[in-house]
Design a protein around this motif. Structure first.
Motif, PDB file in Angstrom:
ATOM      1  N   SER A 114       0.830  -1.202   0.000  1.00  0.00           N
ATOM      2  CA  SER A 114       0.000   0.000   0.000  1.00  0.00           C
ATOM      3  C   SER A 114       0.868   1.256   0.000  1.00  0.00           C
ATOM      4  O   SER A 114       0.594   2.214  -0.731  1.00  0.00           O
ATOM      5  CB  SER A 114      -0.921  -0.015   1.231  1.00  0.00           C
ATOM      6  N   GLY A 115       1.932   1.255   0.792  1.00  0.00           N
ATOM      7  CA  GLY A 115       2.813   2.417   0.864  1.00  0.00           C
ATOM      8  C   GLY A 115       3.532   2.699  -0.444  1.00  0.00           C
ATOM      9  O   GLY A 115       3.659   3.866  -0.860  1.00  0.00           O
ATOM     10  N   PHE A 116       3.993   1.651  -1.106  1.00  0.00           N
ATOM     11  CA  PHE A 116       4.702   1.854  -2.372  1.00  0.00           C
ATOM     12  C   PHE A 116       3.737   2.278  -3.485  1.00  0.00           C
ATOM     13  O   PHE A 116       4.121   3.034  -4.389  1.00  0.00           O
ATOM     14  CB  PHE A 116       5.461   0.592  -2.768  1.00  0.00           C
ATOM     15  N   LEU A 117       2.490   1.819  -3.436  1.00  0.00           N
ATOM     16  CA  LEU A 117       1.497   2.295  -4.401  1.00  0.00           C
ATOM     17  C   LEU A 117       1.240   3.787  -4.206  1.00  0.00           C
ATOM     18  O   LEU A 117       1.090   4.535  -5.174  1.00  0.00           O
ATOM     19  CB  LEU A 117       0.190   1.509  -4.247  1.00  0.00           C
ATOM     20  N   ALA A 147      11.136   5.186   1.120  1.00  0.00           N
ATOM     21  CA  ALA A 147      11.244   3.734   1.328  1.00  0.00           C
ATOM     22  C   ALA A 147      11.421   3.416   2.808  1.00  0.00           C
ATOM     23  O   ALA A 147      10.807   2.472   3.335  1.00  0.00           O
ATOM     24  CB  ALA A 147      12.409   3.180   0.521  1.00  0.00           C
ATOM     25  N   ALA A 148      12.252   4.204   3.489  1.00  0.00           N
ATOM     26  CA  ALA A 148      12.471   3.994   4.921  1.00  0.00           C
ATOM     27  C   ALA A 148      11.204   4.257   5.715  1.00  0.00           C
ATOM     28  O   ALA A 148      10.872   3.513   6.664  1.00  0.00           O
ATOM     29  CB  ALA A 148      13.597   4.894   5.420  1.00  0.00           C
ATOM     30  N   MET A 149      10.455   5.296   5.343  1.00  0.00           N
ATOM     31  CA  MET A 149       9.212   5.627   6.044  1.00  0.00           C
ATOM     32  C   MET A 149       8.155   4.545   5.854  1.00  0.00           C
ATOM     33  O   MET A 149       7.447   4.177   6.795  1.00  0.00           O
ATOM     34  CB  MET A 149       8.687   6.974   5.557  1.00  0.00           C
ATOM     35  N   VAL A 150       8.048   4.018   4.627  1.00  0.00           N
ATOM     36  CA  VAL A 150       7.086   2.939   4.361  1.00  0.00           C
ATOM     37  C   VAL A 150       7.426   1.711   5.189  1.00  0.00           C
ATOM     38  O   VAL A 150       6.549   1.085   5.805  1.00  0.00           O
ATOM     39  CB  VAL A 150       7.071   2.590   2.854  1.00  0.00           C
ATOM     40  N   THR A 151       8.709   1.361   5.243  1.00  0.00           N
ATOM     41  CA  THR A 151       9.153   0.200   6.009  1.00  0.00           C
ATOM     42  C   THR A 151       8.922   0.395   7.505  1.00  0.00           C
ATOM     43  O   THR A 151       8.398  -0.492   8.189  1.00  0.00           O
ATOM     44  CB  THR A 151      10.650  -0.057   5.758  1.00  0.00           C
ATOM     45  N   LEU A 152       9.286   1.576   7.991  1.00  0.00           N
ATOM     46  CA  LEU A 152       9.147   1.864   9.426  1.00  0.00           C
ATOM     47  C   LEU A 152       7.678   1.921   9.827  1.00  0.00           C
ATOM     48  O   LEU A 152       7.291   1.400  10.881  1.00  0.00           O
ATOM     49  CB  LEU A 152       9.844   3.186   9.751  1.00  0.00           C
TER      50      LEU A 152
END
Length: 312
Positions: A114-117, A147-152
């Motif tokens: 969802s974050g990468f979309l 990318a770091a924010m989506v992962t975190l």
């Protein structure tokens, strides 16, 4: 609180029964599921290879697409092997901690997707609405930060649901999970204790992560369409719209299946269990399967490189 004598205290393992009502044909259902998994792994691996090897594709849009491909491979791999073990080899047992780990992986990778979309939608919005500023806005540093924010974000939001089950729920009505993978609500519904906190937190995460992303993606495309329809030339409008077609297709199939699965898990009184389980499984398997096919067919740069690879 009084706990019934028939409850199970801290089971060492759960039993995944697969698809309730379709046990006799699960071996056949496993065939398309396996084919989808293999296609997802091979297709996304090919996509990653092309993006990595071609310097012209080292742009934010394709970098986010590569991150989406890694997520798709991981998501499909965290589900299908155990699912096929149930369908083909009649191995329903899964250790309690392994079940929680699978649950955590599934929901974390869903949040990644969802974050990468959302990141890809924002990239397209800036590229179409502010083309002269795109390079200065979506710098390599910003891409890394996103990318770091989506992962975190995914890790922070999903991990408490695992902790709440592990340390708050000790008694369960049964060890049998009416599902073919370990899903948060499927486990919580087995609890013989008050699980309102778990259910409320699950709703909170779903609406905070998926709901926020859906709203932002929708607003991005409203801005994109507004800008595109103001372009004076028809060719320019078609070219701008064509760059978004693949993302729109992926966006629609992901969120439509996601919300169908989410609401049927909580309000499924009139929906047969096998329909719900099938759609829940398809929801997790279809995006990894379709994403490389959609982007390969609709993205000109990727399509050209795919043709080059298979022309030898």
């Amino acid at each position: 609180m009084s706990i019934s004598n028939i409850t199970v205290f801290m089971p060492s393992a759960f039993m995944l029964i697969g698809i309730p009502g379709l046990e006799s044909v699960q071996c056949w259902i496993g065939i398309p599921f396996c084919a989808m998994h293999l296609t997802a792994v091979i297709g996304n691996a090919l996509l990653l290879t092309i993006i990595k090897s071609e310097p012209s594709l080292h742009e934010p849009m394709y970098i986010f697409l590569g991150m989406l491909g890694v997520t798709d491979i991981a998501l499909s791999t965290s589900i299908v092997p155990k699912m096929l073990g149930i369908f083909w080899f009649h191995i329903p047992e899964i250790y309690f901690d392994s079940c929680l780990l699978q649950m955590w992986l599934i929901h974390t990778f869903e949040a990644f997707e969802s974050g990468f979309l959302l990141a890809m939608a924002l990239d397209r919005c800036v590229a179409i609405c502010y083309p002269l500023r795109h390079a200065s806005i979506f710098t390599p540093q910003l891409v890394t930060q996103i990318a770091a924010m989506v992962t975190l974000r995914a890790t922070i939001f999903v991990t408490p649901s695992l902790v709440l089950i592990k340390y708050q729920l000790h008694f369960f009505h049964t060890k049998v999970i009416s599902h073919c993978y370990c899903e948060h609500m499927a486990i919580v519904k087995l609890a013989a204790e008050d699980a309102r906190v778990n259910k409320i937190y699950g709703l909170f995460v779903a609406f905070t992560v998926a709901g926020f992303d859906l709203i932002c993606i929708s607003l991005s495309y409203v801005q994109i369409f507004t800008t595109v329809f103001r372009l004076p030339q028809k060719e320019a409008r078609l070219k701008a719209f064509n760059t978004c077609i693949a993302h729109i297709c992926v966006f629609l199939q992901f969120y439509l299946l996601a919300f169908f699965s989410f609401f049927t898990h909580r309000f499924r009184s009139h929906i047969p269990p096998y329909i719900h389980i099938l759609f829940s499984s398809i929801y997790l398997l279809v995006p990894p399967f379709l994403n490389p096919l959609v982007y390969g067919a609709k993205t000109k740069q990727i399509c050209i490189h795919v043709v080059k690879i298979f022309s030898f």
